[in-house]
Every structure is written in structure tokens, then in C-alpha cells.
Design a protein around this motif. Structure first.
Motif, mmCIF file in Angstrom:
data_model
loop_
_atom_site.group_PDB
_atom_site.id
_atom_site.type_symbol
_atom_site.label_atom_id
_atom_site.label_comp_id
_atom_site.label_asym_id
_atom_site.label_seq_id
_atom_site.Cartn_x
_atom_site.Cartn_y
_atom_site.Cartn_z
ATOM 1 N N GLY A 65 30.331 17.235 103.312
ATOM 2 C CA GLY A 65 30.502 16.132 104.435
ATOM 3 C C GLY A 65 31.575 15.200 103.688
ATOM 4 N N ALA A 66 32.262 15.558 102.889
ATOM 5 C CA ALA A 66 33.277 14.678 102.189
ATOM 6 C C ALA A 66 34.480 15.162 102.341
ATOM 7 C CB ALA A 66 33.081 14.214 100.593
ATOM 8 N N THR A 67 35.507 14.157 102.032
ATOM 9 C CA THR A 67 36.939 14.308 102.017
ATOM 10 C C THR A 67 37.614 14.107 100.605
ATOM 11 O OG1 THR A 67 37.751 12.311 103.042
ATOM 12 C CG2 THR A 67 37.135 14.419 104.601
ATOM 13 N N LEU A 68 38.682 14.308 100.441
ATOM 14 C CA LEU A 68 39.572 13.623 99.465
ATOM 15 C C LEU A 68 39.513 12.173 99.377
ATOM 16 C CD1 LEU A 68 42.492 16.280 99.012
ATOM 17 C CD2 LEU A 68 40.437 15.888 97.315
ATOM 18 N N THR A 69 39.425 11.564 100.654
ATOM 19 C CA THR A 69 39.540 10.176 100.551
ATOM 20 C C THR A 69 38.234 9.660 100.114
ATOM 21 O OG1 THR A 69 38.405 9.942 102.869
ATOM 22 C CG2 THR A 69 41.042 10.112 102.581
ATOM 23 N N ASP A 70 37.215 10.398 99.786
ATOM 24 C CA ASP A 70 35.853 9.746 99.222
ATOM 25 C C ASP A 70 36.048 9.848 97.819
ATOM 26 O OD1 ASP A 70 34.576 9.307 101.717
ATOM 27 O OD2 ASP A 70 34.519 11.656 101.873
ATOM 28 N N VAL A 71 37.037 10.531 97.145
ATOM 29 C CA VAL A 71 37.096 10.631 95.622
ATOM 30 C C VAL A 71 37.380 9.410 94.919
ATOM 31 C CG1 VAL A 71 38.721 11.592 93.683
ATOM 32 C CG2 VAL A 71 38.185 13.143 95.903
ATOM 33 N N ILE A 72 36.342 8.979 93.892
ATOM 34 C CA ILE A 72 36.496 7.700 93.374
ATOM 35 C C ILE A 72 36.987 7.915 92.026
ATOM 36 C CG2 ILE A 72 34.957 6.777 94.999
ATOM 37 C CD1 ILE A 72 32.741 7.025 92.490
ATOM 38 N N ASN A 73 36.949 9.129 91.277
ATOM 39 C CA ASN A 73 37.508 9.185 90.076
ATOM 40 C C ASN A 73 37.937 10.935 89.931
ATOM 41 O OD1 ASN A 73 36.383 10.600 87.149
ATOM 42 N ND2 ASN A 73 37.225 8.247 86.996
ATOM 43 N N ILE A 74 39.052 10.982 89.091
ATOM 44 C CA ILE A 74 39.635 12.201 88.978
ATOM 45 C C ILE A 74 39.944 12.295 87.565
ATOM 46 C CG2 ILE A 74 41.961 11.308 89.594
ATOM 47 C CD1 ILE A 74 42.495 14.140 90.926
ATOM 48 N N ARG A 75 39.800 13.458 87.081
ATOM 49 C CA ARG A 75 39.969 13.669 85.625
ATOM 50 C C ARG A 75 40.855 14.980 85.462
ATOM 51 N NH1 ARG A 75 34.402 13.350 84.937
ATOM 52 N NH2 ARG A 75 34.130 11.208 84.493
ATOM 53 N N THR A 76 42.010 14.919 84.871
ATOM 54 C CA THR A 76 43.085 16.082 84.884
ATOM 55 C C THR A 76 43.365 16.464 83.567
ATOM 56 O OG1 THR A 76 44.170 15.201 87.050
ATOM 57 C CG2 THR A 76 45.173 16.833 85.526
ATOM 58 N N TYR A 77 43.309 17.830 83.294
ATOM 59 C CA TYR A 77 43.639 18.396 81.964
ATOM 60 C C TYR A 77 44.896 19.287 82.123
ATOM 61 C CZ TYR A 77 38.838 17.006 81.121
ATOM 62 O OH TYR A 77 37.527 16.163 81.372
ATOM 63 N N LEU A 78 45.922 18.989 81.413
ATOM 64 C CA LEU A 78 47.217 19.547 81.626
ATOM 65 C C LEU A 78 47.417 20.266 80.186
ATOM 66 C CD1 LEU A 78 49.395 17.066 83.092
ATOM 67 C CD2 LEU A 78 48.906 19.080 84.239
ATOM 68 N N THR A 79 48.039 21.603 80.191
ATOM 69 C CA THR A 79 48.408 22.081 78.980
ATOM 70 C C THR A 79 49.708 21.479 78.436
ATOM 71 O OG1 THR A 79 49.325 23.949 79.916
ATOM 72 C CG2 THR A 79 47.043 24.102 79.279
ATOM 73 N N ASP A 80 50.442 21.001 79.269
ATOM 74 C CA ASP A 80 51.737 20.189 78.909
ATOM 75 C C ASP A 80 51.813 19.037 79.402
ATOM 76 O OD1 ASP A 80 54.268 19.459 78.109
ATOM 77 O OD2 ASP A 80 55.154 21.270 78.897
ATOM 78 N N ILE A 81 51.570 17.763 78.803
ATOM 79 C CA ILE A 81 51.654 16.378 79.406
ATOM 80 C C ILE A 81 53.230 16.223 79.851
ATOM 81 C CG2 ILE A 81 52.103 15.066 77.302
ATOM 82 C CD1 ILE A 81 49.530 14.270 79.642
ATOM 83 N N GLY A 82 53.991 16.992 79.330
ATOM 84 C CA GLY A 82 55.471 16.725 79.874
ATOM 85 C C GLY A 82 55.400 17.196 81.338
ATOM 86 N N GLU A 83 54.480 17.825 81.994
ATOM 87 C CA GLU A 83 54.637 18.308 83.469
ATOM 88 C C GLU A 83 53.946 17.018 84.199
ATOM 89 O OE1 GLU A 83 54.822 23.107 83.582
ATOM 90 O OE2 GLU A 83 53.095 22.380 82.932
ATOM 91 N N LEU A 84 53.477 15.960 83.890
ATOM 92 C CA LEU A 84 52.645 15.119 84.357
ATOM 93 C C LEU A 84 53.405 14.572 85.790
ATOM 94 C CD1 LEU A 84 50.176 13.258 84.508
ATOM 95 C CD2 LEU A 84 51.513 11.629 82.991
ATOM 96 N N GLN A 85 54.544 14.322 85.855
ATOM 97 C CA GLN A 85 55.433 14.102 86.959
ATOM 98 C C GLN A 85 55.375 14.962 88.104
ATOM 99 O OE1 GLN A 85 59.288 12.710 86.020
ATOM 100 N NE2 GLN A 85 58.551 10.746 85.454
ATOM 101 N N GLU A 86 55.352 16.276 87.692
ATOM 102 C CA GLU A 86 55.305 17.333 88.653
ATOM 103 C C GLU A 86 53.872 17.581 89.307
ATOM 104 O OE1 GLU A 86 55.786 22.385 88.982
ATOM 105 O OE2 GLU A 86 56.229 21.391 87.121
ATOM 106 N N TYR A 87 53.073 17.296 88.553
ATOM 107 C CA TYR A 87 51.470 17.204 88.783
ATOM 108 C C TYR A 87 51.341 16.103 89.783
ATOM 109 C CZ TYR A 87 46.569 15.660 88.622
ATOM 110 O OH TYR A 87 45.371 14.814 89.138
ATOM 111 N N GLY A 88 51.795 14.797 89.354
ATOM 112 C CA GLY A 88 51.710 13.696 90.045
ATOM 113 C C GLY A 88 52.306 13.776 91.514
ATOM 114 N N ALA A 89 53.329 14.442 91.735
ATOM 115 C CA ALA A 89 54.097 14.335 93.030
ATOM 116 C C ALA A 89 53.392 15.263 93.996
ATOM 117 C CB ALA A 89 55.425 15.208 92.600
#
Length: 129
Positions: A65-89
Motif C-alpha cells: 500500500g505504499a509508493t515511492l513518495t512514502d520513502v523516507i530513507n534510501i541507501r545506495t551502494y555503488l561499485t564505482d562512485i564515479g557513476e554517482l551522477q548517472e545514478y542520480g539522474a
């Protein structure tokens, strides 16, 4: 408080039988917190994997019964932090309202060797949903 562990059949199934996809913590007032396990997805590019992850998160949240608008915390694990902008987009395509609290880490390796990203979320679900 009531805790339910779940792997909804209409959502992506866990990569292993040793964990549940969602922990739902219901409060006496009918509201709930959803703790969603880390998600990975198939794809050749980080953008493809990220889209797959957010589509999977959408299905897991909807099963409760939830949607992404209900998300209050997100944790992301990237194998290459250099790809952060691509992920963010891609993330901004799915999280369009007020951004949740967030942490992003660079991890040398994830559960599956082909995974370049893993995302876990916590959502707050109002009473009645």
C-alpha cells in the motif's frame, strides 16, 4: 507493534531464500514502516540496473500500500562512485517529490558479480494503507 516479514509474489523475488524482501512494522495507530531489502537488477549499464531497481522497489512498496513518495530513507551502494551522477539522474526520474534522507557508499563488490548498484529503502505508510 506488529512485525511482518514478506516477499510479495507480485514483486521481485529475493535472490536467495535466506531473507525476506520487506519487513513491515505496524504501529498501534495503523501506520507502518516498511524496511525493504537491498535490491539489484539486471542490465548492461548502470542506468538500466538503476531503472530495474526502482521498478522493483515500486512493486514491493505497492504490495504494502505504499509508493515511492512514502520513502523516507534510501541507501545506495555503488561499485564505482564515479557513476554517482548517472545514478542520480535516473533516481530523480522516480523520486520526484521532496528527497528522502540518503546515504551513498562505494562498495568493492556486491552480492552478484554483475551488479553495479544495490539500493535499499525505508518507507513510512500512513494509517489506512
Amino acid at each position: 507493534m506488529k512485525v511482518t516479514l514478506d516477499s510479495p509474489p507480485a514483486a521481485p523475488q529475493p535472490a536467495s531464500p535466506y531473507y525476506s524482501q520487506v519487513a513491515r512494522v505496524e504501529h498501534a495507530d495503523g501506520s507502518a514502516l516498511l524496511f525493504v531489502s537491498g535490491q539489484i537488477a539486471e542490465g548492461d549499464t548502470l542506468a538500466e540496473q538503476t531503472r530495474g531497481i526502482f521498478e522493483g522497489l515500486t512493486a514491493l512498496l505497492a504490495a504494502h500500500g505504499a509508493t515511492l513518495t512514502d520513502v523516507i530513507n534510501i541507501r545506495t551502494y555503488l561499485t564505482d562512485i564515479g557513476e554517482l551522477q548517472e545514478y542520480g539522474a535516473v533516481r530523480r526520474e522516480f523520486l520526484t517529490g521532496t528527497p528522502p534522507t540518503s546515504m551513498t557508499f562505494e562498495a568493492s563488490r556486491l552480492f552478484r558479480p554483475e551488479a553495479r548498484i544495490e539500493v535499499e529503502v525505508v518507507a513510512a505508510v500512513p494509517a489506512g494503507r
